[in-house]
Design an enzyme around this catalytic site. Structure first.
Site, mmCIF file in Angstrom:
data_model
loop_
_atom_site.group_PDB
_atom_site.id
_atom_site.type_symbol
_atom_site.label_atom_id
_atom_site.label_comp_id
_atom_site.label_asym_id
_atom_site.label_seq_id
_atom_site.Cartn_x
_atom_site.Cartn_y
_atom_site.Cartn_z
ATOM 1 C CE LYS A 272 -28.899 -23.440 21.925
ATOM 2 N NZ LYS A 272 -28.562 -24.848 21.687
ATOM 3 C CG ASN A 273 -25.595 -23.936 19.545
ATOM 4 O OD1 ASN A 273 -26.143 -24.292 20.593
ATOM 5 N ND2 ASN A 273 -26.173 -24.032 18.371
ATOM 6 C CB CYS B 268 -33.931 -34.393 19.596
ATOM 7 S SG CYS B 268 -33.090 -33.525 18.291
ATOM 8 N NE ARG C 202 -29.046 -33.284 16.834
ATOM 9 C CZ ARG C 202 -29.045 -32.170 17.558
ATOM 10 N NH1 ARG C 202 -30.119 -31.824 18.221
ATOM 11 N NH2 ARG C 202 -27.973 -31.420 17.627
ATOM 12 C CG ASP D 95 -29.016 -24.281 14.513
ATOM 13 O OD1 ASP D 95 -29.631 -25.347 14.326
ATOM 14 O OD2 ASP D 95 -27.972 -24.206 15.190
ATOM 15 N NE ARG E 141 -33.248 -27.207 24.914
ATOM 16 C CZ ARG E 141 -32.919 -28.334 24.327
ATOM 17 N NH1 ARG E 141 -33.851 -29.108 23.827
ATOM 18 N NH2 ARG E 141 -31.666 -28.705 24.224
HETATM 19 N N1 EPU Z 1 -23.856 -36.598 12.433
HETATM 20 C C1 EPU Z 1 -23.523 -37.915 12.184
HETATM 21 N N2 EPU Z 1 -22.707 -38.543 13.077
HETATM 22 C C2 EPU Z 1 -22.197 -37.906 14.165
HETATM 23 C C3 EPU Z 1 -22.536 -36.560 14.405
HETATM 24 C C4 EPU Z 1 -23.367 -35.941 13.515
HETATM 25 O O1 EPU Z 1 -23.957 -38.502 11.195
HETATM 26 O O2 EPU Z 1 -21.450 -38.535 14.924
HETATM 27 C C5 EPU Z 1 -24.734 -35.897 11.494
HETATM 28 C C6 EPU Z 1 -25.989 -35.340 12.164
HETATM 29 O O3 EPU Z 1 -27.013 -36.307 12.275
HETATM 30 C C7 EPU Z 1 -26.339 -34.194 11.253
HETATM 31 C C8 EPU Z 1 -24.968 -33.650 10.849
HETATM 32 O O4 EPU Z 1 -24.057 -34.741 11.050
HETATM 33 O O5 EPU Z 1 -26.994 -34.672 10.103
HETATM 34 C C9 EPU Z 1 -24.500 -32.440 11.626
HETATM 35 O O6 EPU Z 1 -24.653 -32.666 13.018
HETATM 36 P P1 EPU Z 1 -23.686 -32.014 14.103
HETATM 37 O O7 EPU Z 1 -22.975 -33.101 14.826
HETATM 38 O O8 EPU Z 1 -22.859 -30.963 13.465
HETATM 39 O O9 EPU Z 1 -24.725 -31.343 15.112
HETATM 40 P P2 EPU Z 1 -24.444 -31.097 16.643
HETATM 41 O O10 EPU Z 1 -23.026 -30.799 16.833
HETATM 42 O O11 EPU Z 1 -25.057 -32.169 17.456
HETATM 43 C C10 EPU Z 1 -24.764 -28.492 16.598
HETATM 44 C C11 EPU Z 1 -25.689 -27.488 17.212
HETATM 45 C C12 EPU Z 1 -27.067 -27.604 16.579
HETATM 46 C C13 EPU Z 1 -26.923 -27.373 15.072
HETATM 47 C C14 EPU Z 1 -25.931 -28.374 14.476
HETATM 48 C C15 EPU Z 1 -25.658 -28.153 13.005
HETATM 49 C C16 EPU Z 1 -24.858 -27.216 19.464
HETATM 50 C C17 EPU Z 1 -25.081 -27.374 20.906
HETATM 51 N N3 EPU Z 1 -25.788 -27.716 18.646
HETATM 52 O O12 EPU Z 1 -25.318 -29.772 16.884
HETATM 53 O O13 EPU Z 1 -27.847 -26.555 17.137
HETATM 54 O O14 EPU Z 1 -28.169 -27.520 14.441
HETATM 55 O O15 EPU Z 1 -24.660 -28.270 15.194
HETATM 56 O O16 EPU Z 1 -25.172 -26.886 12.795
HETATM 57 O O17 EPU Z 1 -23.879 -26.615 19.046
HETATM 58 C C18 EPU Z 1 -29.799 -25.520 17.913
HETATM 59 O O18 EPU Z 1 -29.084 -24.671 18.470
HETATM 60 O O19 EPU Z 1 -31.048 -25.387 17.792
HETATM 61 C C19 EPU Z 1 -29.182 -26.729 17.392
HETATM 62 C C20 EPU Z 1 -29.873 -27.856 17.148
#
Ligand code: EPU
Length: 421
Positions: free
Chosen positions: A22-23, A117, A122, A308, A400
């Protein structure tokens, strides 16, 4: 709303085919916005989040065709609408990954600012900082991010934040940079396999991205991209969930279509709990025959242990012969599964971003509530091993991210029924 009624305990035995990730699929689908022609993706899982992304891309003028075998063809047809509306973004935060491609390809994007969320705050400050470094003008209007740039310019961008890099932030900046003028260097880029997969698709579309899967991405911008054909990588989180299920139930599972090299931290931890995990025929086998041994787990960016899978492994450790510490270093508040596991007889005490898990001999069935995707997978695992009946409510969270999870589990010996409440 659907619920799962699970009868336990059961012992899982047999073969499970792992779906496409998915991701990985979500940013790959967003990347189709960048091409001049159709992009065809194989092994796209049939999931609620994928359907949400298809709906969003439809609103953004991308024609989509989906075949039964999971092949999705995405053809950018109409560039009039560049607005990812709140109604869609609030359903799925990953919608934010259309921001980079829209901006690069159409010179403008309006994307609703995602809120927090169930797994915590986030922010997307790093995404925006990266796009600004490439010359985008970013404003906030009525809860929407409004981004504009005539043509983006390559730059050096640092994407490290307080919790490491950002996966979707790296995807957004990379997708913006492929059409920028000149060279972009992304330092502290996310190294997740899903990012390497995106770099592979972009290169197949004609981009010049090197360093995918490492903390330093170098991107030389090009004037235009074509569509391309690409196969989505296997879902390492689904695979890890099934490995944990095999270990937890003292079962014996063979996973096909899974990349063990994407799961080394998980394999290592499962071995520490006493499970046998080995590569097999391009997949993996897991077997366990005795009580789980305790171990400590700390989530980290890839290649560390993934956040995850934190909840699912906590269910496993809840049955260990001793104490384990589970520390969450990516989303410090991602512990919504703890109170539900307590309802099933687990002994877990939370201290800040750490959960101290004191193993118990058995869990007992109970009605529990899913709060988010991975927490709900942890509750399903708990239901497999608990004595009696476990009812998991709000399984739309599971839907999801896990393709046909109850069918896959029932095929290897679980007793799960999906009912409408
Ligand atoms: N963060 C910041 N600023 C930003 C972006 C992120 O401080 O601008 C922080 C976040 O709050 C968090 C950390 O950095 O503490 C990592 O967040 P990241 O941006 O890597 O998460 P994401 O890209 O929004 C993806 C996956 C998540 C997974 C995370 C971490 C997808 C669609 N989602 O989210 O997957 O937990 O990376 O590996 O790829 C799931 O599939 O259940 C899921 C939540």
């Amino acid at each position: 709303m659907d619920i799962f009624v699970i009868q336990g305990p059961s012992r899982l035995k047999g073969r499970v085919e792992i779906s496409g990730a998915k991701n990985a699929a979500l940013p790959l689908m967003a990347a189709s916005l960048l091409g001049e022609g159709p992009t065809t993706l194989c092994r796209v899982p049939d999931l609620a989040d994928i359907r949400t992304m298809l709906e969003l891309l439809g609103e953004l003028g991308v024609a989509a065709a989906r075949e039964q075998d999971g092949t999705v063809t995405l053809t950018p047809a109409d560039a009039d609408c560049s607005h990812a509306r709140y109604d869609i973004v609030r359903k799925m935060r990953a919608s934010v990954c259309v921001l980079g491609p829209l901006l690069a390809r159409r010179g403008q994007a309006r994307v609703s600012m995602p809120g927090g969320c169930a797994i915590g705050a986030r922010p997307i400050d790093l995404h925006l900082r990266g796009l600004q470094a490439l010359g985008a003008q970013i404003d906030l209007d009525q809860g929407d991010i409004v981004a504009r740039a005539k043509r983006l310019r390559g730059a050096t961008v640092f994407l490290g934040g307080p919790f490491g890099s950002t996966v979707l932030g790296t995807a957004n900046v990379m997708m913006a940079a492929v059409l920028a003028e000149g060279r972009t260097v992304i330092e502290s880029a996310a190294c997740e396999p899903e990012i390497a997969d995106l770099a592979d698709l972009l290169n197949a579309m004609g981009a010049h991205v090197s360093g995918g899967g490492t903390p330093r991405l170098v991107i030389d911008g090009v004037d235009e991209l074509t569509g391309a054909d690409h196969e989505v990588i296997p879902d390492r989180i689904e695979a890890g969930t099934f490995l944990a299920a095999g270990a937890l139930t003292n079962g014996e599972l063979e996973l096909s279509h899974c990349r063990i090299d994407h799961m080394l931290a998980v394999v290592e931890k499962l071995r520490e709990t006493g499970a046998i995990v080995e590569p097999s025929n391009g997949g993996a086998v897991v077997a366990a025959t005795r009580r789980v041994e305790p171990t400590d787990v700390t989530t980290q960016p890839y290649p560390g242990f993934p956040t995850d899978l934190q909840a699912q492994v906590m269910t496993l450790l809840a049955l260990a012969d001793g104490n384990s510490a589970v520390t969450e270093k990516i989303f410090p508040d991602r512990f919504m599964h703890v109170p539900e596991l307590l309802r099933m007889g687990a002994n877990i005490r939370k201290e800040g971003p750490t959960a101290i898990v004191t193993g118990v001999k058995r869990l007992v069935g109970a009605p529990v509530m899913a709060s988010d995707l991975r927490a709900s997978a942890a509750l399903v695992l708990a239901g497999l091993i608990a004595r009696g009946t476990t009812t998991v409510r709000r399984v739309y969270h599971v839907d999801r991210g896990y393709e046909h999870i109850e069918r896959k589990l029932c095929d290897v010996g679980a007793r799960i029924e999906r009912l409408s409440e």
